[in-house]
Design an enzyme around this catalytic site. Structure first.
Site, short mmCIF file in Angstrom:
data_model
loop_
_atom_site.label_atom_id
_atom_site.label_comp_id
_atom_site.label_asym_id
_atom_site.label_seq_id
_atom_site.Cartn_x
_atom_site.Cartn_y
_atom_site.Cartn_z
N ILE A 252 40.97 34.78 45.31
CA ILE A 252 42.18 33.96 45.35
C ILE A 252 42.34 33.28 44.00
CG2 ILE A 252 43.36 32.01 46.45
CD1 ILE A 252 43.06 34.29 48.37
N ASN A 253 43.49 33.48 43.37
CA ASN A 253 43.72 32.87 42.07
C ASN A 253 45.10 32.22 41.98
OD1 ASN A 253 43.74 32.09 39.39
ND2 ASN A 253 43.26 34.08 38.54
N GLU B 132 35.83 48.93 39.64
CA GLU B 132 37.14 48.92 40.29
C GLU B 132 37.84 50.26 40.09
OE1 GLU B 132 41.36 46.45 39.86
OE2 GLU B 132 39.46 45.39 39.62
N ASP C 95 35.02 37.75 35.97
CA ASP C 95 36.08 38.54 36.60
C ASP C 95 36.78 39.44 35.57
OD1 ASP C 95 37.66 39.35 38.69
OD2 ASP C 95 38.97 37.60 38.66
N HIS C 96 37.20 40.60 36.01
CA HIS C 96 38.00 41.56 35.21
C HIS C 96 37.60 41.59 33.75
CE1 HIS C 96 40.49 42.66 38.55
NE2 HIS C 96 40.71 41.39 38.82
N HIS D 247 47.71 41.92 42.42
CA HIS D 247 47.51 40.68 41.67
C HIS D 247 48.81 39.88 41.61
CE1 HIS D 247 43.45 40.84 40.23
NE2 HIS D 247 43.58 42.07 39.79
N HIS E 90 40.57 42.17 45.64
CA HIS E 90 41.22 41.41 44.57
C HIS E 90 42.68 41.13 44.97
CE1 HIS E 90 38.24 41.62 41.24
NE2 HIS E 90 37.80 42.66 41.94
#
Length: 308
Positions: free
Chosen positions: A238-239, A134, A80-81, A181, A215
Site C-alpha cells: 500500500i503506497n 517481478e 522496493d522496486h 500501481h 503490488h
C-alpha cells in the site's frame, strides 16, 4: 519472529498477509509503526529507489533496525522496486531485510538471466536476505491517474511463474493479477475499486510454490483482498493511499494552525491521518475485527477527496 522469513511462514500458516507500506519521511514511519504496535502484527516498511534517495539508504536501514531492536518488535525493511544491481547491492550492504529486484519491463528471458545473477551477488553479501522478482505488467508510479494505464503485456501466467521461480530461485514472486500501481481519481472518491483475478492467483501459487506479493494494492476491493490472501498472497503493498492521507493530514494541520511554524506541532495530524489508513489495512490483512471496514477509507480517512 526473528526475521522476515519467519514472519512470512507464520502468515502463510495463519492465512494472513503482511502489510507493506512505503514511506519517505519520519511522519509516515511513525504512523506505520504505531498502527502495527497497536494491533501487535508484523509490518514491512518499503522504500523505492526515489524514496531511498530522499531519505538515505543507510539512514533508513539504521533507523528501522534500531526500532526493531529497541522495541523488540517485528518491523522489517524492504528495498522496493530496485531496477539496477548497484542499487540492490547498496541496500543489501546497508542491512535491508528484503529487496524487490524489478526487471519486469524486460523480456522474460532477460529478466530471468539478470535476476538470477543478482540473487547470487546479493546472497553472497547476506545469505539471509530475501530477494523478490517481478513478472507481468502492473504499470509504474504510485500516483493519482485520470484513467487506467495501458498494460499491454498483460497478466502473469502460472507457466511463466513456475519457469521464473525455478530458473532464478527467487524467495518471493510478484505477479500481475489485475493489480495496478497508483489509484484512479474515481478510486480516491470511493466510486470504483480494483478487482483481482483470484483464480489466477491460486494457480500461480500452486505453480510457483513461493510467497507471493501483491503490488499496487491501494484502492482494491476489501473482499478481493480477503480472497487474494486465501488464494496465496502473503505480502500486500500500500503506497498511494498513504500518500493521499499524508497530504490531507498535513493540509489539515496547516489549516487549523495557520500561524504555527513548529513542525512537531503541525505534523501530528498527518501522523494520525496516515495511521488510520495503515491500521485499517492491517486489520483487514490480519483478520482483526472491531473497527470500521477498510472500504470506508475514502470517506473516513481521506478528507477532501472529492476535490480529486
Amino acid at each position: 519472529m526473528r526475521n522476515l522469513r519467519d514472519a512470512l511462514q507464520r502468515a502463510q500458516q495463519r492465512g494472513t498477509a503482511i502489510g507493506h507500506f512505503n514511506i519517505a519521511d519520519s511522519v509516515q514511519l511513525k504512523a506505520v509503526l504505531a498502527a502495527a504496535q497497536e494491533l501487535n502484527v508484523p509490518v514491512l516498511v518499503g522504500v523505492s529507489e526515489g524514496e531511498r534517495e530522499f531519505i538515505g539508504v543507510r539512514q533508513i536501514a539504521a533507523l528501522v533496525r534500531s526500532l526493531r531492536e529497541e522495541l523488540d518488535f517485528p518491523i522489517f525493511l524492504n528495498a522496493d522496486h530496485t531496477h539496477s544491481l548497484p542499487n540492490a547491492v547498496a541496500a543489501a550492504k546497508a542491512g535491508f531485510d528484503a529487496i524487490v529486484f524489478d526487471l519486469s519491463a524486460l523480456p522474460l528471458e532477460e529478466n530471468v538471466r539478470q535476476t538470477k545473477e543478482a540473487i547470487e551477488v546479493l546472497k553472497s553479501i547476506n545469505p539471509g536476505i530475501l530477494v523478490e522478482g517481478e513478472i507481468g505488467d502492473i504499470g509504474t508510479g504510485s500516483e493519482i491517474h485520470d484513467a487506467p494505464p495501458d498494460l499491454p503485456r498483460g497478466l502473469t501466467t502460472p507457466e511463466e511463474a513456475k519457469q521464473f521461480v525455478e530458473s532464478t530461485h527467487v524467495d518471493i514472486l510478484a505477479p500481475a493479477v489485475g493489480n495496478m500501481h497508483g489509484m484512479l481519481k474515481s478510486m480516491i472518491r470511493g466510486q470504483t475499486k480494483k478487482h483481482l483475478d483470484i483464480p489466477r492467483i491460486a494457480k500461480i501459487k500452486s505453480a510457483a510454490r513461493v510467497p507471493l506479493t501483491l503490488h499496487g494494492g491501494s484502492g482494491t476491493d476489501d473482499e478481493h483482498f480477503r480472497s487474494a490472501i486465501a488464494a496465496g498472497i502473503n505480502i500486500i503493498h500500500i503506497n498511494t493511499e498513504l500518500r493521499v492521507a499524508w497530504r490531507r493530514g498535513l493540509e489539515e494541520g496547516l489549516a487549523k494552525q495557520p500561524n504555527e511554524v513548529v513542525p512537531y506541532k503541525i505534523l501530528p495530524l498527518a501522523v494520525e491521518s496516515v495511521k488510520q489508513v495503515v491500521r485499517s489495512r492491517l486489520r483487514l490483512f490480519n483478520r482483526v475485527e472491531g473497527l470500521q471496514p477498510a472500504s470506508a477509507l475514502s470517506s473516513q480517512t481521506l478528507p477532501g477527496a472529492a476535490e480529486l
